[in-house]
Design an enzyme around this catalytic site. Structure first.
Site, PDB file in Angstrom:
ATOM      1  N   THR A 216      -0.625  -0.405  -4.673  1.00 44.20           N
ATOM      2  CA  THR A 216      -1.725   0.616  -4.619  1.00 44.20           C
ATOM      3  C   THR A 216      -1.250   1.903  -5.626  1.00 44.20           C
ATOM      4  O   THR A 216      -0.001   2.142  -5.356  1.00 44.20           O
ATOM      5  CB  THR A 216      -2.166   1.027  -3.545  1.00 44.20           C
TER       6      THR A 216
ATOM      7  N   ASP B 239       0.665  -1.143   0.050  1.00 44.66           N
ATOM      8  CA  ASP B 239       0.182  -0.123  -0.014  1.00 44.66           C
ATOM      9  C   ASP B 239       0.790   1.014   0.174  1.00 44.66           C
ATOM     10  O   ASP B 239       1.219   1.900   1.011  1.00 44.66           O
ATOM     11  CB  ASP B 239      -0.881  -0.027   1.108  1.00 44.66           C
ATOM     12  N   ALA B 240       1.109   1.861  -1.278  1.00 40.32           N
ATOM     13  CA  ALA B 240       1.970   2.824  -1.379  1.00 40.32           C
ATOM     14  C   ALA B 240       1.117   4.107  -1.949  1.00 40.32           C
ATOM     15  O   ALA B 240       2.041   5.206  -2.054  1.00 40.32           O
ATOM     16  CB  ALA B 240       3.251   2.355  -2.148  1.00 40.32           C
ATOM     17  N   LYS B 241       0.260   3.924  -2.826  1.00 37.49           N
ATOM     18  CA  LYS B 241      -0.431   4.637  -3.431  1.00 37.49           C
ATOM     19  C   LYS B 241       0.504   5.710  -4.271  1.00 37.49           C
ATOM     20  O   LYS B 241       0.501   6.895  -4.356  1.00 37.49           O
ATOM     21  CB  LYS B 241      -1.339   5.519  -2.516  1.00 37.49           C
ATOM     22  N   ARG B 242       1.316   5.137  -5.155  1.00 41.67           N
ATOM     23  CA  ARG B 242       2.106   5.799  -6.040  1.00 41.67           C
ATOM     24  C   ARG B 242       1.655   6.409  -7.243  1.00 41.67           C
ATOM     25  O   ARG B 242       0.442   5.733  -7.689  1.00 41.67           O
ATOM     26  CB  ARG B 242       3.512   4.906  -6.406  1.00 41.67           C
TER      27      ARG B 242
END
EC number: 4.1.1.23
Length: 275
Positions: free
Chosen positions: A120, A93-96
């Site tokens: 993510t 879960d890094a939302k890059r």
């Protein structure tokens, strides 16, 4: 085995749509970890080992590790999952989401450095910002669509033009675009929050059987029955229902791992009741 194949096999093998989010907060660890210099790894490892039989995926949140200077613990944790619990995919879960050259480095970080099976991503810089992730057909790209936080409506609900001259909320346009144009390798998922069951139903109607990562069950108050009834696919799957704090911190005592396992098992049973 690619991410999507591993996920589908895990749905069946574990009879579970549960994902345990790994968000370490040392201030909430049991007292036994107070003098442990490797507490982040040891706590998360014990949670993983206790809950593995009940889950379809694990989701470590990179900021929780990076803020503690515990990136090495994150690497070792993911390696531990692959080695001890082979077949359970790991979603980082890094939302890059950044310009293409930077996005390429973020993809390398997720897939080579950390060996995650999926990551993510934020779509709001456009397709080129996630293309390096999309190009990895063996890995998953879990793209923000309608998130679970209270401020999600600030941007995600803004009306945007349709091809027919009408309007629809931006999150629906994002869902349509990803399903129609970005999912050439069949490796995309969407993040749609449990706190918005009506939106879950709307997005499911737009994207068909594309899997959803659904945060917001547990500490954020999402209703399990509403999530499953509005977002499951026809075969009763299609969901990765994530719970973090309600599992990780089910007990602050020495029985923390046992309590986490019980919480994950209970969530699996609740979800399966409505599949």
């Amino acid at each position: 085995m690619g991410f999507m194949q591993a996920l589908r096999q895990r749905w069946t093998a574990a009879d579970s749509l549960v994902c345990v989010g790994l968000d370490p907060e040392p201030s909430r660890f049991p007292a036994r970890f107070a003098d442990d210099p490797d507490a982040v790894f040891h706590f998360c490892r014990d949670i993983v080992d206790a809950t593995a039989e009940h889950v379809c995926a694990f989701k470590p949140q990179i900021a929780h590790f990076a803020a503690l200077g515990a990136e090495d613990a994150l690497q070792r944790l993911i390696a531990h999952i692959h080695e001890r619990h082979a077949g359970i995919p790991v979603i980082l879960d890094a939302k890059r989401g950044d310009i293409g050259s930077t996005a390429q480095h973020y993809a390398s970080e997720a897939f080579e450095r950390y060996r995650a099976d999926a990551v993510t991503a934020n779509p709001y810089l456009g397709r080129d910002s996630v293309q390096p992730f999309l190009d990895r057909g063996d890995r998953g790209v879990v793209i923000l669509c309608r998130t679970s936080n209270p401020g999600a409506s600030d941007l995600q609900d803004l009306p945007v033009a349709n091809d027919d001259g009408g309007t629809r909320p931006l999150y629906q346009r994002v869902a349509e675009m990803i399903a129609r144009d970005w999912n050439g390798h069949g490796n995309c998922m969407l993040v749609v929050g449990a706190t918005w069951p009506g939106q879950l139903r709307e997005v499911r109607a737009i994207v068909g059987d594309m899997p959803f990562l659904v945060p917001g069950v547990g500490a954020q108050g999402g209703d399990v029955q509403a999530v499953v009834s509005n977002a499951r696919t026809d075969d009763g799957s299609g969901l990765v229902v994530s719970s973090s704090r309600a599992v990780l911190y089910a007990s602050s005592g020495d029985d923390f791992a046992h309590a986490a396992a019980a919480a994950a098992r209970t969530l699996r049973e609740q979800i399966n009741r409505y599949r």
